[in-house]
Design a protein around this motif. Sequence first.
Motif, PDB file in Angstrom:
ATOM      1  N   PRO A  23       1.031   8.728 -22.690  1.00 47.60           N
ATOM      2  CA  PRO A  23       2.078   9.629 -23.199  1.00 47.60           C
ATOM      3  C   PRO A  23       1.837  11.050 -22.728  1.00 47.60           C
ATOM      4  CG  PRO A  23       0.528   9.055 -24.944  1.00 47.60           C
ATOM      5  CD  PRO A  23       0.170   8.210 -23.759  1.00 47.60           C
ATOM      6  N   ASN A  24       2.899  11.691 -22.287  1.00 47.80           N
ATOM      7  CA  ASN A  24       2.756  13.041 -21.737  1.00 47.80           C
ATOM      8  C   ASN A  24       2.903  14.122 -22.795  1.00 47.80           C
ATOM      9  OD1 ASN A  24       2.423  12.169 -19.025  1.00 47.80           O
ATOM     10  ND2 ASN A  24       4.637  11.815 -18.872  1.00 47.80           N
ATOM     11  N   GLU A  25       3.561  13.792 -23.924  1.00 48.22           N
ATOM     12  CA  GLU A  25       3.807  14.809 -24.932  1.00 48.22           C
ATOM     13  C   GLU A  25       2.533  15.141 -25.701  1.00 48.22           C
ATOM     14  OE1 GLU A  25       4.157  10.909 -27.089  1.00 48.22           O
ATOM     15  OE2 GLU A  25       4.794  11.701 -25.132  1.00 48.22           O
ATOM     16  N   TRP A  26       2.601  16.283 -26.379  1.00 43.74           N
ATOM     17  CA  TRP A  26       1.485  16.676 -27.248  1.00 43.74           C
ATOM     18  C   TRP A  26       1.347  15.634 -28.346  1.00 43.74           C
ATOM     19  CZ3 TRP A  26      -1.866  20.902 -27.172  1.00 43.74           C
ATOM     20  CH2 TRP A  26      -2.656  21.083 -28.317  1.00 43.74           C
ATOM     21  N   GLY A  27       0.141  15.116 -28.524  1.00 44.52           N
ATOM     22  CA  GLY A  27      -0.069  14.050 -29.484  1.00 44.52           C
ATOM     23  C   GLY A  27      -1.122  14.385 -30.521  1.00 44.52           C
ATOM     24  N   GLU A  76      -0.207   3.026 -29.305  1.00 49.15           N
ATOM     25  CA  GLU A  76      -0.314   1.939 -28.335  1.00 49.15           C
ATOM     26  C   GLU A  76      -1.223   2.337 -27.174  1.00 49.15           C
ATOM     27  OE1 GLU A  76       0.453  -1.891 -26.824  1.00 49.15           O
ATOM     28  OE2 GLU A  76       0.866  -1.002 -28.790  1.00 49.15           O
ATOM     29  N   HIS A  77      -1.082   3.571 -26.735  1.00 49.35           N
ATOM     30  CA  HIS A  77      -1.926   4.077 -25.644  1.00 49.35           C
ATOM     31  C   HIS A  77      -3.395   4.071 -26.036  1.00 49.35           C
ATOM     32  CE1 HIS A  77      -3.579   6.635 -22.548  1.00 49.35           C
ATOM     33  NE2 HIS A  77      -3.833   7.609 -23.420  1.00 49.35           N
ATOM     34  N   HIS A  96      -3.961   7.424 -39.184  1.00 48.50           N
ATOM     35  CA  HIS A  96      -3.052   8.573 -39.091  1.00 48.50           C
ATOM     36  C   HIS A  96      -1.633   8.149 -39.466  1.00 48.50           C
ATOM     37  CE1 HIS A  96      -1.216  12.255 -37.824  1.00 48.50           C
ATOM     38  NE2 HIS A  96      -2.312  12.704 -37.241  1.00 48.50           N
ATOM     39  N   PRO A  97      -1.045   8.737 -40.513  1.00 51.29           N
ATOM     40  CA  PRO A  97       0.286   8.299 -40.961  1.00 51.29           C
ATOM     41  C   PRO A  97       1.434   8.805 -40.087  1.00 51.29           C
ATOM     42  CG  PRO A  97      -0.457  10.117 -42.325  1.00 51.29           C
ATOM     43  CD  PRO A  97      -1.608   9.790 -41.397  1.00 51.29           C
ATOM     44  N   ARG A  98       1.174   9.802 -39.256  1.00 55.80           N
ATOM     45  CA  ARG A  98       2.268  10.418 -38.490  1.00 55.80           C
ATOM     46  C   ARG A  98       2.126  10.228 -36.987  1.00 55.80           C
ATOM     47  NH1 ARG A  98       0.620  13.926 -42.339  1.00 55.80           N
ATOM     48  NH2 ARG A  98      -0.591  15.144 -40.822  1.00 55.80           N
ATOM     49  N   ILE A  99       1.170   9.435 -36.539  1.00 57.18           N
ATOM     50  CA  ILE A  99       0.979   9.238 -35.105  1.00 57.18           C
ATOM     51  C   ILE A  99       2.162   8.461 -34.516  1.00 57.18           C
ATOM     52  CG2 ILE A  99      -0.322   7.084 -35.390  1.00 57.18           C
ATOM     53  CD1 ILE A  99      -2.065   7.953 -33.031  1.00 57.18           C
ATOM     54  N   SER A 100       2.572   8.818 -33.321  1.00 52.77           N
ATOM     55  CA  SER A 100       3.704   8.132 -32.696  1.00 52.77           C
ATOM     56  C   SER A 100       3.286   6.728 -32.242  1.00 52.77           C
ATOM     57  CB  SER A 100       4.212   8.933 -31.494  1.00 52.77           C
ATOM     58  OG  SER A 100       3.260   8.915 -30.440  1.00 52.77           O
ATOM     59  N   LYS A 101       4.244   5.828 -32.191  1.00 56.58           N
ATOM     60  CA  LYS A 101       3.954   4.467 -31.751  1.00 56.58           C
ATOM     61  C   LYS A 101       3.460   4.446 -30.304  1.00 56.58           C
ATOM     62  CE  LYS A 101       7.225   2.146 -34.855  1.00 56.58           C
ATOM     63  NZ  LYS A 101       8.421   1.258 -34.934  1.00 56.58           N
TER      64      LYS A 101
END
Length: 492
Positions: free
Chosen positions: A7-11, A254-255, A245-250
């Motif tokens: 993922p390229n976005e800020w995570g 996955e990454h 983490h409750p707010r981590i993106s899918k």
Amino acid sequence: MSSAKKPNEWGSRHTLSLAGFFMCALWYSMRFNMSFAIVAMVENPVQKQGINENDPEYKVTKKMCPALRSEYNESLINPNYPMEHTVQTFEWDERDQGLILGSFFWGYVITQLPGAILAQKFGGKFVIGLGMLATALLSLILPSAAIWGGKEAVVCIRILQGLFEGVVFPSLTVLLSKWTPPQERAHLSALCISGMPFGNAFTMLISGHLITAFGWPAMFYFPGVLTIIWLIFWITLVFSSPEQHPRISKTELEHLKNSLGTGKSECINISQVPWKEITCSVPFWAIFISQFFLAWGHNMLKSCGPKYLHSALRFDIRENSYLSATPDICQWIFCIGVGQLVDHLVANKCISLLHARKLCNTIGQWGSALMFCGIIFAGCNRWLAVVCYIMSGMINGAMFSGSIINPMDISPNYSGAIEGVINSAANIAGFGAPYLAGLILYHEPSIAGWRYVFLIPVVCNLIGNLAFLIGASVKIQKWNEIKNSNVVVTKL
């Protein structure tokens, strides 16, 4: 193993690294603030007699460089400042000051391994948070304790601060091993750990202003209050593993699962760590020797650098403050840049991960050794000595992408325990390095004596990196597997 698109976005992993950056900055500030505060806490008999240490007629030590001819710069602890009438000072001799400065490391070396085990059991987030909170509270009460209890009270508090701060770095190693994929580990870890030189530099730069404006207690109140504010964000934004983490993106989850595995680590006890296999492992000893000798050079520079600039090269106290901070500022910028470059080269297959680790370590240790040689041969050539002094600290930052993060490569499950053992042994240099330098300068208080002092980190860095080049590895070791039927083992 399937591969997930990065993922390229800020995570969330970037948020962790940024929060870790501020944690490391505050951690180092509370670790070394005593080095600056003690200057104002102790009555200076030279100033008391009205003597200007920068006067060419006054010799701070024998056989040093000629004093610089410059306008008199008032000391940070000039007794004419109003704050000196309201803040108590102490008549501590050199032995008392050495005892106070070294007492932090008495506690610090004890809790390294327990910190790693606790982080594995309860999560790095909570162990770091509690360690930092306790250190901050002790920092807030230290001024009052010093006034009411004197030297003995200060020593006790500094030992306790060392005990609580000792859990931080091994816990951070455990946390980063769960959040940093191998192909991103250099720049994410470098961003986080670069807070250490930043915090040290920031403390140096503001120390004079804080002391002159509010008195020496401000050196303890300021980082203590900031740490409590930081803790609010740490509790809210950071979690011990991606699964929690409750707010981590899918996409990011996955990454991380594909990069690091999906299993949850067991609550490991000391008895469950495969000590025999670890101590028989060549990659472990490569890291151990590298970091052990790194610590001697690092602590020699941190503890003796300001004294060298003042007593040998004869810079006044304000110039000393800025010059002492410069290596850490440069190291902070350099290590972040190196981390980004290394991960880019590895991702594009321009260099293997193993060669990247060895190259960074070589730049950090052998490059630093070369700069220490420059200081030795510079003598009283002030600006050559200063350039080499700054470069020795800056170049050392490449090691943040070398042996310092290598435990996470060879054993994600036991990286905290490994770092705990190594850090315990390495931080003997916290009191050993300045003590050895003091012995040398006691018998040879001259530029020649300083040459012997800086010869020590030259030899240490040469030996340390040679061991790393011979024995380093980035392959996960067989003993990394947790042998328990109830545990899903993490695999890469």
